[in-house]
Motif scaffolding. Sequence first.
Motif, PDB file in Angstrom:
ATOM      1  N   SER A   9       0.809  -1.225   0.000  1.00 41.33           N
ATOM      2  CA  SER A   9       0.000   0.000   0.000  1.00 41.33           C
ATOM      3  C   SER A   9       0.844   1.278   0.000  1.00 41.33           C
ATOM      4  O   SER A   9       0.310   2.365   0.213  1.00 41.33           O
ATOM      5  CB  SER A   9      -0.930   0.001   1.215  1.00 41.33           C
ATOM      6  OG  SER A   9      -0.159   0.003   2.401  1.00 41.33           O
ATOM      7  N   ARG A  18       3.130   4.146  -1.850  1.00 41.29           N
ATOM      8  CA  ARG A  18       3.441   4.763  -3.144  1.00 41.29           C
ATOM      9  C   ARG A  18       4.705   5.586  -3.014  1.00 41.29           C
ATOM     10  O   ARG A  18       4.825   6.434  -2.136  1.00 41.29           O
ATOM     11  CB  ARG A  18       2.308   5.658  -3.619  1.00 41.29           C
ATOM     12  CG  ARG A  18       2.695   6.396  -4.916  1.00 41.29           C
ATOM     13  CD  ARG A  18       1.590   7.226  -5.448  1.00 41.29           C
ATOM     14  NE  ARG A  18       0.885   6.427  -6.441  1.00 41.29           N
ATOM     15  CZ  ARG A  18      -0.035   6.914  -7.249  1.00 41.29           C
ATOM     16  NH1 ARG A  18      -0.416   8.167  -7.150  1.00 41.29           N
ATOM     17  NH2 ARG A  18      -0.602   6.135  -8.145  1.00 41.29           N
ATOM     18  N   ILE A  32       7.062   4.969  -8.759  1.00 36.44           N
ATOM     19  CA  ILE A  32       6.908   5.724 -10.001  1.00 36.44           C
ATOM     20  C   ILE A  32       8.184   6.523 -10.216  1.00 36.44           C
ATOM     21  O   ILE A  32       8.474   7.466  -9.476  1.00 36.44           O
ATOM     22  CB  ILE A  32       5.684   6.649  -9.942  1.00 36.44           C
ATOM     23  CG1 ILE A  32       4.425   5.831  -9.641  1.00 36.44           C
ATOM     24  CG2 ILE A  32       5.556   7.440 -11.247  1.00 36.44           C
ATOM     25  CD1 ILE A  32       3.229   6.655  -9.244  1.00 36.44           C
ATOM     26  N   SER A  41       0.225  12.481  -3.819  1.00 34.26           N
ATOM     27  CA  SER A  41      -0.270  11.118  -3.580  1.00 34.26           C
ATOM     28  C   SER A  41       0.805  10.188  -3.029  1.00 34.26           C
ATOM     29  O   SER A  41       0.544   9.013  -2.799  1.00 34.26           O
ATOM     30  CB  SER A  41      -0.821  10.537  -4.884  1.00 34.26           C
ATOM     31  OG  SER A  41       0.243  10.300  -5.797  1.00 34.26           O
ATOM     32  N   ALA A  42       2.012  10.711  -2.808  1.00 38.87           N
ATOM     33  CA  ALA A  42       3.145   9.859  -2.424  1.00 38.87           C
ATOM     34  C   ALA A  42       3.243   9.656  -0.922  1.00 38.87           C
ATOM     35  O   ALA A  42       2.941  10.544  -0.136  1.00 38.87           O
ATOM     36  CB  ALA A  42       4.439  10.479  -2.935  1.00 38.87           C
ATOM     37  N   ASP A  43       3.697   8.464  -0.558  1.00 35.34           N
ATOM     38  CA  ASP A  43       4.077   8.174   0.824  1.00 35.34           C
ATOM     39  C   ASP A  43       5.565   8.414   1.028  1.00 35.34           C
ATOM     40  O   ASP A  43       6.002   8.730   2.126  1.00 35.34           O
ATOM     41  CB  ASP A  43       3.765   6.711   1.163  1.00 35.34           C
ATOM     42  CG  ASP A  43       2.286   6.415   1.090  1.00 35.34           C
ATOM     43  OD1 ASP A  43       1.523   7.051   1.819  1.00 35.34           O
ATOM     44  OD2 ASP A  43       1.892   5.548   0.280  1.00 35.34           O
ATOM     45  N   LYS A  65       9.021  -1.128 -11.574  1.00 32.99           N
ATOM     46  CA  LYS A  65       8.635   0.277 -11.413  1.00 32.99           C
ATOM     47  C   LYS A  65       7.802   0.729 -12.596  1.00 32.99           C
ATOM     48  O   LYS A  65       7.880   0.165 -13.684  1.00 32.99           O
ATOM     49  CB  LYS A  65       9.876   1.185 -11.348  1.00 32.99           C
ATOM     50  CG  LYS A  65      10.799   0.908 -10.205  1.00 32.99           C
ATOM     51  CD  LYS A  65      12.000   1.835 -10.278  1.00 32.99           C
ATOM     52  CE  LYS A  65      13.063   1.457  -9.277  1.00 32.99           C
ATOM     53  NZ  LYS A  65      14.223   2.353  -9.377  1.00 32.99           N
ATOM     54  N   ARG A  66       7.037   1.772 -12.365  1.00 34.96           N
ATOM     55  CA  ARG A  66       6.394   2.493 -13.460  1.00 34.96           C
ATOM     56  C   ARG A  66       7.305   3.659 -13.789  1.00 34.96           C
ATOM     57  O   ARG A  66       8.053   4.126 -12.941  1.00 34.96           O
ATOM     58  CB  ARG A  66       5.031   3.022 -13.031  1.00 34.96           C
ATOM     59  CG  ARG A  66       4.049   1.919 -12.738  1.00 34.96           C
ATOM     60  CD  ARG A  66       2.746   2.493 -12.292  1.00 34.96           C
ATOM     61  NE  ARG A  66       1.808   1.414 -12.045  1.00 34.96           N
ATOM     62  CZ  ARG A  66       0.531   1.595 -11.915  1.00 34.96           C
ATOM     63  NH1 ARG A  66       0.021   2.813 -11.995  1.00 34.96           N
ATOM     64  NH2 ARG A  66      -0.263   0.575 -11.707  1.00 34.96           N
ATOM     65  N   ALA A  87       6.077  -2.087  -3.040  1.00 33.09           N
ATOM     66  CA  ALA A  87       5.657  -0.691  -3.173  1.00 33.09           C
ATOM     67  C   ALA A  87       5.399  -0.352  -4.642  1.00 33.09           C
ATOM     68  O   ALA A  87       6.017  -0.926  -5.540  1.00 33.09           O
ATOM     69  CB  ALA A  87       6.729   0.247  -2.611  1.00 33.09           C
ATOM     70  N   GLU A  88       4.487   0.561  -4.862  1.00 34.00           N
ATOM     71  CA  GLU A  88       4.277   1.114  -6.201  1.00 34.00           C
ATOM     72  C   GLU A  88       5.298   2.233  -6.363  1.00 34.00           C
ATOM     73  O   GLU A  88       5.195   3.262  -5.702  1.00 34.00           O
ATOM     74  CB  GLU A  88       2.864   1.665  -6.358  1.00 34.00           C
ATOM     75  CG  GLU A  88       2.660   2.344  -7.694  1.00 34.00           C
ATOM     76  CD  GLU A  88       1.356   3.121  -7.776  1.00 34.00           C
ATOM     77  OE1 GLU A  88       0.915   3.360  -8.909  1.00 34.00           O
ATOM     78  OE2 GLU A  88       0.801   3.505  -6.731  1.00 34.00           O
TER      79      GLU A  88
END
Length: 143
Positions: A11, A13, A38, A88-90, A66-67, A35-36
Motif C-alpha cells: 500500500s 506509493r 513511479i 499522492s506519495a508516501d 517500477k512504473r 511498493a508502487e
Amino acid sequence: MTSSVEPPLKSVRVVELTHTILGPSCGMILADLGAEVIKVEPVDGDRTRKLRGSAGGFFGYFNRNKRSLALDADSPEGRKVLVKLLQSADVLIETSAPGSNGRRGAGARASSRRSTRAWSTARSKASCRGLTRSGRQSTRSCR
C-alpha cells in the motif's frame, strides 16, 4: 503453487526523482517489497538507458518493478503533474543536486507540506538529509 502472502509494502506509493544507480537501487528494493514506485525521468530518459557494453543492463536491472513517467519538471505543465504526483506519495526518493527539486517546488519540504504522509530522503556526498514523517528536517552523516 501461488502464495497468498501480501508483499509488506503493497500500500506504499513511492515517487522516485533519481538517476544512475544509488537512488534507483533504493527504489528497486522498495518495489521488490511490493511498493508502487513511479520513476520520474527527464523527457530524454534516464542516462543509464543509453549505456552500452557491460553497463547496458543497468537500467533494466535497477528499475525493475517500477512504473516510469517522462516529463519536463522545469516547465509549468510538468511541474503541475509532478506536484500532483507528490501529493499522492508516501515516500519521495531524490538524488538531484541539493536544492534543485526544491527550486522546482517539488523537493522534500514542498511534498511534506502537501501530504502529511510523505517521507523523503536525499543522499549527498557528505550527509543524508530529509524530512521525518513529522515534517522535521533531519541531517546525519552517511557512512
